[in-house]
Design a protein around this motif. Structure first.
Motif, short mmCIF file in Angstrom:
data_model
loop_
_atom_site.label_atom_id
_atom_site.label_comp_id
_atom_site.label_asym_id
_atom_site.label_seq_id
_atom_site.Cartn_x
_atom_site.Cartn_y
_atom_site.Cartn_z
N UNK A 1 10.78 4.88 -1.04
CA UNK A 1 11.12 4.02 0.10
C UNK A 1 10.53 2.62 0.09
N UNK A 2 9.49 2.39 -0.69
CA UNK A 2 8.81 1.10 -0.55
C UNK A 2 8.88 0.23 -1.80
N UNK B 1 2.68 4.66 1.70
CA UNK B 1 3.42 4.83 2.95
C UNK B 1 2.44 5.05 4.11
N UNK C 1 2.80 13.96 -0.83
CA UNK C 1 3.73 13.46 0.20
C UNK C 1 3.81 11.95 0.15
N UNK C 2 2.63 11.35 0.12
CA UNK C 2 2.53 9.90 0.12
C UNK C 2 3.14 9.29 -1.13
N UNK D 1 0.87 -1.20 0.00
CA UNK D 1 0.00 0.00 0.00
C UNK D 1 0.89 1.23 0.00
N UNK E 1 5.46 10.46 -3.15
CA UNK E 1 6.93 10.57 -3.21
C UNK E 1 7.59 9.55 -2.27
N UNK E 2 7.11 9.55 -1.03
CA UNK E 2 7.75 8.67 -0.04
C UNK E 2 7.56 7.21 -0.40
#
Lengths: 592, 192
Positions: free
Chosen positions: A198-199, A117, A190-191, A115, A193-194
């Protein structure tokens, strides 16, 4: 194994306050399309007025009531509809509707994550968007009517509640709605990009990311850097409207009375607005370009041409979009030298844009093209991106822009390059990933009918506008029939309006296809387009967590189509190799 | 259990990047506003009074608060939780001193005829109040995070290995300090 187990099967948490990115994607899509349809109907209504000024359309009175008394649209309502049409289409359909739908759907699925971040922030992002949509629609029904200062809401019309009827409560609600919208956009970005940074699953290096993901990443970066500046502009506007400050106001007379504002400048608002406004063009466009990259490659059964050049060109477009805002302001008394600088930076954007177009065409060249509706809309995007881009060269040049500024030339240009390209990308995305979203297939024949009627109507509406603009017909006027020099333009306006009405009916075909297929369409196979990317490895049925068991590992770039060995045979016996297939001995990864 | 571990892992991977990108957004928000000041001054809107001394005091206070919080973090890493609690408490107190000092700055401005709104205000005076108020609005978020850290410290929720929440909070707090120093210098050399 699902990674999430709580009460997510309750109706409330499954369909309303879902934190599953796939459901949130559908929520964005439905809300975005609903808003888009409302915006489309608005444009059809004011096109009736422009095509046949003063003529009575009594049937419309049934829908519009006093807005269309005697079947003729009132001038102030015309201005309100023009303003709301622009606002809804730019922000609610093509920003939140497009990015919200496909970033949410594809980011976790294509990078290999269960899903986003933060599912909670993601849910909040949708609900802020929903609330802002509702407030924007409510603003149509307040005393004085909706905001009427144009979608760019320049002061002083937007800064003085007493300026025109739409400057009152309607404008206030516009600002409230947009403030909430910006919060939604920031939470979403925000979500995105992160999550992308990162995931990513094992093996999914940045140079193995599908171009859709690169496009969503750069779009989100543009969003977090530019929307706060619009928020600051809106905040100053609220201060001027409600607290008596003079950020944008100076030496104003209304009804012969001098107002108590000194020292401000409306040009300041233009700087702040367009610092968002121009990146906004690419916030709208880049996701559509990313979607097109994916579809063009898949549907021509060829690797994307110039993968790294595509990434580089998107980065260049993103960067340049922040240093070109002055080309919207050539007529504000700008120093000619500064105008030349903005002309230069603006014209530079033609280079990465041309790289993208070249790469789309070379990808399609000699491809084994499957002309699905998604492929047609993608090719349609390439067409509109070229047509609209060419006129951008004229408007980006201060010496030429001055002649056609604020005319229908500008309307024709940005509707083709931004509006049509983005909506074509969105339609392409819906046709392509509909099986992933709803587990069913859309009807291809209706899709083809939708495409051909839409593209013919779209050019029928926007191409002639360039000639109106060259003849000097100004934008936003309620009617041009009062000016003898535009008398010979009446037929062109009628021609445009006929295509506008037809375009509305073409979208009804899409709506029928969409709704019918979502419930009654044939069941979709797991990988209907024989795609290589990770979303096609997930089961057709939806559950929170995306993959049973472990998330698949990635071994290659996403564009291994029609790859043959030394004997000219397909490496895997099929004309595509999923990203999850390990590289063979001595086999080179395409992205490197 | 597996679900909890997964969520923890995601939180660990994403908390700091989420904050950093949010900080980028806030930077752009203030960049937009301070650029607006510069553009406005093209129209000759300057202030003709010196900046309040209280703003200088505020600058030292917020720097001191950053130092005390940082010492708190170092104490947590060393397992000295008593000192950490004290440091966070000092930071909290300094944050309220900062707000009081800002208030005194506004009072000074008001008494010298520099108004936030109204016919006697200029866009520079309005910007001065607006920027300081918006900084405090962001500071409130920092104070909430300080309170969370303080209560979690009291409930022994952190260990020498597990202090992600403190790191996130301190990053934001240092940013607020840096933001104020930027605004202070901007006021001193651009607006005044």
């Amino acid at each position: 194994m699902s990674a999430h187990h709580h009460n997510e099967n309750d109706f409330l948490f499954k369909y309303i306050f879902s934190t599953d990115h796939k459901m949130i994607s559908k929520q964005f899509l439905i809300t975005g399309f609903t808003m888009g349809f409302i915006g489309l109907v608005m444009s059809t209504l004011f096109r009736l007025q422009l095509g046949w000024p003063g003529e009575s359309f009594e049937i419309v009175e049934l829908l519009m009531g006093s807005w269309q008394e005697g079947g003729v649209m009132a001038p102030d309502k015309y201005l309100a509809l023009v303003t709301m049409h622009g606002t809804i289409m730019v922000f609610f359909l093509l920003t939140a509707g497009l990015s919200g739908t496909f970033s949410n759907l594809l980011i976790p699925l294509q990078i290999g994550a269960r899903d986003m971040a933060s599912g909670f922030l993601n849910m909040l992002s949708y609900w802020f968007f929903f609330v802002s949509s509702v407030i924007m629609l409510i603003s149509l029904f307040v005393e004085g009517g909706a905001a009427s200062a144009g979608w760019t809401i320049y002061p002083p019309l937007s800064a003085l509640p007493e300026a025109i009827p739409g400057s009152g409560a309607g404008m206030t609600l516009w600002l409230v709605s947009m403030a909430i919208f910006i919060v939604s956009s920031l939470l979403g970005s925000l979500n995105y990009i992160v999550t992308i940074l990162n995931l990513r699953t094992k093996g999914m290096s940045m140079t193995r990311l599908p171009l859709t993901i690169w496009a969503f990443l750069i779009t989100a970066i543009l969003g977090v850097l530019s929307f706060p500046v619009l928020l600051s502009a809106a905040l100053l506007l609220v201060m001027d409207r409600s607290f008596g400050t003079s950020f944008y106001l100076s030496d104003i007379y209304i009804g012969g009375q001098v107002l108590d504002h000194t020292g401000g400048s409306p040009i300041l608002f233009e700087h702040l607005f367009w610092f968002l406004g121009h990146p906004e063009v690419y916030i709208v466009l880049l996701p559509a370009l990313g979607i097109t990259s994916e579809i063009v490659s898949t549907m021509s059964r060829k690797p994307i041409f110039g993968y790294r050049a595509m990434i580089g060109s998107m980065m260049a477009i993103g960067f340049l979009s922040f240093i070109v805002w002055g080309h919207h302001m050539f007529l504000t008394g700008m120093n000619p030298f500064l105008g030349a600088v903005f002309t230069f930076t603006t014209l530079l954007i033609a280079i990465p844009s041309a790289v993208k177009v070249f790469n789309y065409i070379t990808t399609l060249w000699k491809g084994n093209i499957v002309f699905s509706p998604a492929a047609l809309f993608s090719v349609g995007l390439v067409s509109t991106f070229i047509t609209g881009g060419v006129t951008g060269l004229i408007l980006g040049n201060s010496a030429l822009d001055i002649n056609v500024h604020d005319t229908y030339f500008v309307i024709g240009h940005f509707h083709i390059v931004m509006g049509l390209s983005a909506i074509f990308g969105m339609f392409a995305g819906v046709y392509h990933w509909f099986p992933k979203m709803f587990g069913r297939m859309m009807n291809n024949k209706l899709g083809n009918l939708h495409f051909w009627t839409t593209i013919i109507c779209a050019y029928g509406v926007f191409f002639p506008m360039h000639f109106l603009g060259l003849a000097g017909v100004p934008r936003r006027y309620y009617t041009n029939s009062e000016f003898p020099m535009f008398d010979n333009m009446v037929d062109i306006n009628e021609f445009i309006s006929m295509f506008a009405v037809l375009a509305l009916f073409a979208q009804l075909v899409f709506m029928f296809n969409f709704i019918y297929s979502a419930f009654r369409g044939p069941r979709a196979p797991q990988n209907p387009w024989k795609g290589t990317t990770l979303e096609w490895t997930t089961p057709v049925e939806h559950f929170h967590g995306n993959w049973y068991g472990d998330i698949p590992e990635v071994h290659r770039w996403p564009y291994d189509y029609s790859k043959v060995d030394a004997n000219g045979e397909y490496v895997t016996g099929e004309d595509y190799i999923p990203q999850t297939t390990p590289l063979g001995e001595g086999e080179k990864d395409g992205g490197h | 259990m597996e679900n909890i571990n997964y969520k923890e892992e995601i939180k660990k991977k994403t908390s700091k990047p989420l904050l950093w990108i949010a900080i980028m957004s806030i930077v752009m928000f203030f960049a937009g506003l301070t650029s607006a000041v510069v553009v406005s001054q093209g129209g000759g809107s300057f202030l003709d009074v010196p900046m309040p001394t209280a703003f200088t005091i505020s600058t030292f206070v917020i720097i001191a608060s950053s130092l005390s919080f940082h010492y708190g973090l170092i104490s947590i890493k060393k397992g000295k939780f008593g000192i950490a609690k004290l440091c966070v408490l000092v930071t909290l107190i300094l944050s309220f001193v900062f707000i009081a000092s800002q208030w005194m700055g506004w009072t000074y401005l008001y008494e010298n005829g520099i108004f936030a709104v109204g016919s006697a205000s200029t866009s520079s005076s309005s910007f001065l109040y607006l920027l300081t108020a918006l900084h405090i609005a962001h500071l409130v978020g920092g104070i909430v995070s300080l309170l969370v850290v303080f209560f979690k410290l009291n409930k022994n929720k952190y260990s020498t290995e597990k202090y992600l929440g403190v790191q996130v909070s301190i990053t934001y707090w240092h940013f607020l300090g840096g933001l104020w120093v930027y605004l202070y210098l901007f006021f001193m050399y651009i607006i005044a």
